[in-house]
Design an enzyme around this catalytic site. Structure first.
Site, short mmCIF file in Angstrom:
data_model
loop_
_atom_site.label_atom_id
_atom_site.label_comp_id
_atom_site.label_asym_id
_atom_site.label_seq_id
_atom_site.Cartn_x
_atom_site.Cartn_y
_atom_site.Cartn_z
N PRO A 92 0.82 -1.23 0.00
CA PRO A 92 0.00 0.00 0.00
C PRO A 92 0.84 1.27 0.00
O PRO A 92 0.93 1.99 1.00
CB PRO A 92 -0.81 -0.13 1.29
CG PRO A 92 0.04 -0.95 2.18
CD PRO A 92 0.79 -1.90 1.32
N ALA A 98 -6.14 5.01 3.03
CA ALA A 98 -7.35 5.81 2.79
C ALA A 98 -7.97 6.18 4.14
O ALA A 98 -8.16 5.33 5.01
CB ALA A 98 -8.35 5.02 1.95
N TYR A 124 1.59 6.20 12.67
CA TYR A 124 0.26 6.81 12.56
C TYR A 124 -0.55 6.50 13.83
O TYR A 124 -0.02 5.97 14.80
CB TYR A 124 -0.43 6.32 11.29
CG TYR A 124 0.25 6.78 10.02
CD1 TYR A 124 0.44 8.14 9.76
CD2 TYR A 124 0.72 5.88 9.08
CE1 TYR A 124 1.06 8.58 8.60
CE2 TYR A 124 1.36 6.31 7.91
CZ TYR A 124 1.53 7.65 7.68
OH TYR A 124 2.16 8.09 6.54
N GLY A 159 -1.82 -0.16 11.12
CA GLY A 159 -1.38 0.04 12.49
C GLY A 159 0.11 0.24 12.60
O GLY A 159 0.71 -0.09 13.63
N ALA A 160 0.73 0.81 11.55
CA ALA A 160 2.19 0.90 11.48
C ALA A 160 2.66 2.34 11.28
O ALA A 160 1.88 3.28 11.21
CB ALA A 160 2.70 0.02 10.33
#
Length: 380
Positions: free
Chosen positions: A28, A63, A184, A180-181
């Protein structure tokens, strides 16, 4: 007999209820071509082109969920609102027509959104403890971004992730990935240097540090179906600190992962800058390998696959931006044979070369194009 790279990468695999034709995932990578959160029509062909060229699973760029401070800039896509979701429907329909599979990566920027910036400049960033950067440990002051989130603000974000997962399911996506990385919002709760809370969401214990992430996973599971694939991406490194770690050893990693397994994660996506590096001193297993061993779930690895420089490295003086040349994939064979992961995500290489996976299948690795930051200027 040692298997070839193509044999390994193009072996079909079942992840939960999702059947994939091969082990190659499009990572992503953020492209940031959206206008006020709505992707332009060019995204339809961008993703379809890679699905048609043998990428087994596509993960979209991050997103924003339906929360006023979720996106850092207007050029990041939204995963809410009629106009934005209409374009996402065009994307998934095109990917499916090309024979591909796809998941959106749903995300909240947290304190990486600069106060006063678009979109929604009147809205403060979200942060577990109000920090943008960790306290440096050298006697310096904390870099404050905003006020710590209240319980009601946390509940609003959890609900927004659940709604995004429900929308993805309704639109026909093949699952969702929860981001979850990389420092953020979810990662800021997991990261003790950023989560200084003393309450039930604090990092004073692994279970409380993971509570926010586990509530999001559980809400996404509740709002979809019992077998809807939920991927969870986590990392040791952060954009604020490449040397940061969430887990200092296997026991700490297990304490982090177990609540997420119990909440309903289908697969863990372990984000590294170099996929081959050992996670902990004294053992050759990578973060993906340890995650597989501890969780018992399928695992995807990522980090400089097929390139000769790590993400974030600089290679100056080429005349056309930072370039990274194609590199050997032999290490993937070794780690696959050791059973360290089930899927491998490819990011920068697939931005520059949409035929990357197809060339691997055909044994034409020497035909891979180098990656250049100049390629980020177009959506091809």
């Amino acid at each position: 007999m040692r298997e070839t790279l193509a044999q390994i990468l193009f072996e079909p695999v079942r992840i939960g209820t999702l059947d994939l034709p091969n082990r190659i995932v499009m990572a992503p990578m953020s492209r940031r071509f959206s206008q006020d959160g709505v992707m332009p029509p060019a995204y339809v062909d961008y993703y379809r082109r890679r699905a048609a060229a043998d990428v087994g699973l596509i993960l979209s760029e991050c997103a924003g969920v339906d929360h006023a401070s979720a996106r850092r800039l207007p050029s990041y896509p939204s995963f809410h609102g009629a106009e934005a979701l209409s374009r996402w429907r065009e994307v998934i329909d095109a990917v499916h027509e090309a024979g591909g599979r796809m998941m959106p990566q749903i995300w909240h920027a947290g304190a990486t959104k600069i106060a006063g910036s678009e979109p929604n400049p009147q809205v403060d960033p979200a942060s577990p403890s109000g920090l943008f950067m960790p306290i440096d440990g050298q006697g310096g002051d904390a870099v404050m971004a905003t006020r710590p989130m209240s319980d009601s603000a946390i509940a609003d974000v959890v609900a927004a992730f659940g709604q995004a997962a429900a929308d993805a399911c309704a639109l026909g996506f093949d699952g969702v990935e929860i981001h979850g990385a990389h420092g953020y919002l979810i990662d800021q709760f997991l990261w003790p240097a950023m989560n200084l809370r003393a309450d039930h969401y604090g990092a004073n214990g692994a279970e409380s540090a993971t509570r926010f992430a586990a509530e999001i996973v559980a809400e996404c599971r509740r709002r979809t179906t019992p077998d809807f694939p939920l991927f969870f991406r986590f990392s040791q490194w952060k954009q604020q600190d490449y040397a940061a770690t969430l887990a200092s050893g296997p026991a700490a990693l297990e304490a982090l992962l177990r609540p997420l397994v119990d909440a309903g994660v289908t697969l863990f996506h372990c984000s590294l800058r170099r996929y081959w590096e050992a996670a902990f001193a004294g053992d050759p297993l990578t973060l993906a390998g340890w995650t597989s061993r501890i969780s018992g779930l399928p695992v995807c690895t990522v980090g400089s696959v097929g390139l000769d420089t790590a993400f974030g490295a600089q290679d100056r003086g080429t005349g056309d931006g930072y370039r990274s040349r194609p590199a050997s994939l032999d290490g993937l064979v070794t780690l696959f044979e050791r059973g360290e992961f089930d899927l491998v995500a490819v990011g920068r290489a697939l931005i520059s070369d949409p035929l990357w996976a197809q060339k691997v299948r055909q044994g034409r690795i020497d035909a891979h194009k180098p990656y250049s930051t100049a390629d980020l200027e177009t959506l091809y």
